[in-house]
Scaffold this active site. Sequence first.
Site, PDB file in Angstrom:
ATOM      1  N   SER A 184      -5.463   5.779  -0.917  1.00 22.97           N
ATOM      2  CA  SER A 184      -5.359   4.325  -0.930  1.00 22.97           C
ATOM      3  C   SER A 184      -6.564   3.686  -1.613  1.00 22.97           C
ATOM      4  O   SER A 184      -7.715   4.017  -1.304  1.00 22.97           O
ATOM      5  CB  SER A 184      -5.246   3.820   0.503  1.00 22.97           C
ATOM      6  OG  SER A 184      -4.993   2.443   0.502  1.00 22.97           O
ATOM      7  N   SER A 185      -6.296   2.785  -2.545  1.00 21.72           N
ATOM      8  CA  SER A 185      -7.388   2.086  -3.236  1.00 21.72           C
ATOM      9  C   SER A 185      -8.038   1.122  -2.246  1.00 21.72           C
ATOM     10  O   SER A 185      -7.359   0.294  -1.668  1.00 21.72           O
ATOM     11  CB  SER A 185      -6.854   1.274  -4.415  1.00 21.72           C
ATOM     12  OG  SER A 185      -6.015   2.063  -5.213  1.00 21.72           O
ATOM     13  N   GLU A 206      -1.242  -5.326   3.071  1.00 22.53           N
ATOM     14  CA  GLU A 206      -1.520  -4.434   4.194  1.00 22.53           C
ATOM     15  C   GLU A 206      -1.262  -5.101   5.542  1.00 22.53           C
ATOM     16  O   GLU A 206      -1.741  -6.202   5.788  1.00 22.53           O
ATOM     17  CB  GLU A 206      -3.006  -4.044   4.129  1.00 22.53           C
ATOM     18  CG  GLU A 206      -3.257  -2.584   4.239  1.00 22.53           C
ATOM     19  CD  GLU A 206      -4.667  -2.218   3.787  1.00 22.53           C
ATOM     20  OE1 GLU A 206      -4.787  -1.329   2.955  1.00 22.53           O
ATOM     21  OE2 GLU A 206      -5.637  -2.808   4.280  1.00 22.53           O
ATOM     22  N   GLY A 218      -2.964  -2.796  -2.186  1.00 18.08           N
ATOM     23  CA  GLY A 218      -1.688  -3.435  -1.883  1.00 18.08           C
ATOM     24  C   GLY A 218      -1.714  -4.189  -0.565  1.00 18.08           C
ATOM     25  O   GLY A 218      -2.589  -3.979   0.270  1.00 18.08           O
ATOM     26  N   ASN A 247      -1.365   5.580   3.037  1.00 18.02           N
ATOM     27  CA  ASN A 247      -1.445   6.220   1.735  1.00 18.02           C
ATOM     28  C   ASN A 247      -2.621   7.201   1.721  1.00 18.02           C
ATOM     29  O   ASN A 247      -3.726   6.831   2.105  1.00 18.02           O
ATOM     30  CB  ASN A 247      -1.642   5.121   0.674  1.00 18.02           C
ATOM     31  CG  ASN A 247      -1.717   5.667  -0.741  1.00 18.02           C
ATOM     32  OD1 ASN A 247      -1.679   6.881  -0.954  1.00 18.02           O
ATOM     33  ND2 ASN A 247      -1.843   4.778  -1.706  1.00 18.02           N
ATOM     34  N   THR A 302      -1.463   2.558  -8.287  1.00 14.81           N
ATOM     35  CA  THR A 302      -2.524   3.296  -8.961  1.00 14.81           C
ATOM     36  C   THR A 302      -1.941   4.352  -9.893  1.00 14.81           C
ATOM     37  O   THR A 302      -2.419   4.544 -11.013  1.00 14.81           O
ATOM     38  CB  THR A 302      -3.459   3.926  -7.913  1.00 14.81           C
ATOM     39  OG1 THR A 302      -4.037   2.862  -7.159  1.00 14.81           O
ATOM     40  CG2 THR A 302      -4.560   4.739  -8.545  1.00 14.81           C
ATOM     41  N   SER A 309       0.828  -1.201   0.000  1.00  9.40           N
ATOM     42  CA  SER A 309       0.000   0.000   0.000  1.00  9.40           C
ATOM     43  C   SER A 309       0.867   1.258   0.000  1.00  9.40           C
ATOM     44  O   SER A 309       1.761   1.411   0.832  1.00  9.40           O
ATOM     45  CB  SER A 309      -0.911  -0.011   1.230  1.00  9.40           C
ATOM     46  OG  SER A 309      -1.706   1.143   1.219  1.00  9.40           O
ATOM     47  N   GLY A 310       0.624   2.132  -0.969  1.00 13.00           N
ATOM     48  CA  GLY A 310       1.372   3.386  -1.046  1.00 13.00           C
ATOM     49  C   GLY A 310       2.633   3.291  -1.892  1.00 13.00           C
ATOM     50  O   GLY A 310       3.426   4.227  -1.950  1.00 13.00           O
TER      51      GLY A 310
END
Length: 702
Positions: free
Chosen positions: A171-172, A400, A398, A168, A122, A117-118
Amino acid sequence: MTREARPKKADWSEGTARKKQAGVSDMTMLSKITNEAINENLKMRFHNADIYTYIGNVLISVNPFKDLGIYTPEVLKSYENKNRMELPPHVYAIAEGAFRNMIAYSENQCVIISGESGAGKTEAAKKIMEYIAAVSGGNSSSIKEIKRMVLATNPLLESFGCAKTLRNNNSSRHGKYLEIQFNAGGEPVGAIITNYLLEKGRVVGQIRNERNFHIFYQFAKAASQEYRDKYGVLGPESYLYTSAAGCLDVPNIDDTKDYADTIKAMDVIGITPAEQDDIHRMLATILWLGNVQFVENDEGNSQITDPNITQFIAYLLEVNPEMVDKVMVSRTIETSRGGRRGSVYDVPLNIAQAQSTRDGLSKAIYDRLFNWIVMRVNKAMQARAESNYIIGVLDIYGFEIFEQNSFEQLCINYVNEKLQQIFIELTLKAEQEEYVREQIKWTPIDYFNNKVVCDLIEIKRPPGVFAAMNDACATAHADPKAADQSLSQRLTACSHSRHFELFDGNFTIKHYAGDVTYSISGMTDKNKDQLMRDHLELCKSSSNGFLQGLFPEDLTQDSKKRPPTASDRIKISANELVTKLMQSQPSYIRTIKPNENKSPSEFDDKRVLHQVKYLGLCENIRIRRAGFAYRQTFEKFVERFYLLSPQTSYAGDFIWTGDSKAACIQILKDTGIGPEEWQIGTTKTFIRHPETIWALENQREQ
Ligand code: ATP
Ligand code: MG
């Protein structure tokens, strides 16, 4: 063996700043292959603003956390029609490769972007889409429209599907597979988005300093006066769902501007003003639902504190206000005897139950609204003409690890585990197996295969984690605590695995990317993910057609079959995704997060080393270096290169009468490339260095 670095032009074309690259730009050329050497190389490059590095055709991308000015139209143009080694590594080169290979070999392509994540997935996905929109042909208005729509899906879905988390700021919170469809001429004619499990729990609460989905802040901050009057919209500080976690603003996010972009994107996609009104109505409903509070009455049951709020919600939902009040504080229980429906009771709820019921309704509306938007976007992007090929771009949430991890993290990490599995299958395992199958000379290279972890989570027998959760759902009905206890018991079946450990109320899974401890509390309930019949009845009773459409279930049908659980759904969609990806030619982007502080200057060796290790970059380099960069079936190779030999072509026509294998050998001999550069397998031609294949492409052009 150190591969000789061939002299290459490694800068951008005229007009863009020429800059010397630090370290090696393709790590197959590292003189020593160790995790430390990889880390050092990435570090050197990071500090020199060279965030992209290859391992063969795999792109490693380190998040720069600043605008490097490397996505200008000039830089983009400079990658068009170039092969990978002609210019510095770039995400555009990956997009270019996928696009040209699709056309040259008539093969579907996919770009798989992974990383925690981050790390920049994306952002990378967006650059791929921008590149393809810019270089793919087509001046007709319908093709231009498709391109505009594809690009507009980004701001739209980010507003509804991304949120600020501790890791993030954007974050998605859902997974997304975008497939762009092309006609035979390589012009985009349509697109389809597949959505993977939105983290809907975020709608009703977030951990401290995180936010709800961006759209709620955009709407609450920037709604028009008309919406403020009509839907009672106030600032985000006025709603518990947007304010309880203590974060209303995010640095570098301008909610008001983003709101304008969201609306613009809706317009581009053709979401009508009436549909937009309904979307806003749903958002306002959810915000107000969060403000419904309860007090305990004399009997110990919940009672609505401020009936004005539920009145207003009834107005927004266009339903009978009494029904809203009833749904908030009681639950209909229906006895059944021998499968036949029996008597119906209203059971009052205590405060905790009432809160969870209220939240359940909010989550259901938002989840369905999100799926409606994806459906609507897909309808708008439906192919205008016959589609011959596809380029898919995969951007998911991502890996986590939080302090508290629950069902959502398990699903997210499971999908990441599956993606790592594809990478292993296709680049580490399949590659080596192919050499064996094709009887190519080869020394095997060892690697960690995470299939055991995928199995631990998804296998049916002996029950894996998901199966244990489903069993617990099936047996312990009403009481979530009893269900969690039942889950604890059933999870002992997983303890045989070296990657699993169960201890008081938690379990740990040793994922490929690190150990994560999950809390069992509430898991069964989240897995069950059942829509309450009362909620369904409420929404179906609405005189608002949009809301009714979000809940298409047939109330009269009483299915005996267990409805799929949330884990069933993520397992099915993850496996469908794997099948789809395996049928396309993959390109990989592996994103790396250089530090935990979103800092553009800090390179945290320990954190990067950890990622380098679990991503398997060392093994990737070793296999790549010992192996062959290019392989193609005899038939396709001949089809592409028959022009290069006078034995196979005359005046541009194909004249060979023997079999394709012999034709391959003839072509390779006639082009004069060294015998150490190629090998002939049983069905395919193998070529060691990518430069060789580019030389052949050049000859072909001439
Ligand atoms: P998640 O799994 O949480 O969705 P992610 O991998 O998708 O994470 P991104 O949202 O792509 O991460 O990146 C996080 C942030 O890092 C971006 O919002 C942006 O600020 C910065 N960033 C990422 N890639 C780049 C880049 N190439 N150039 C500049 N900044 C970047
Ligand atoms: Mg993302």
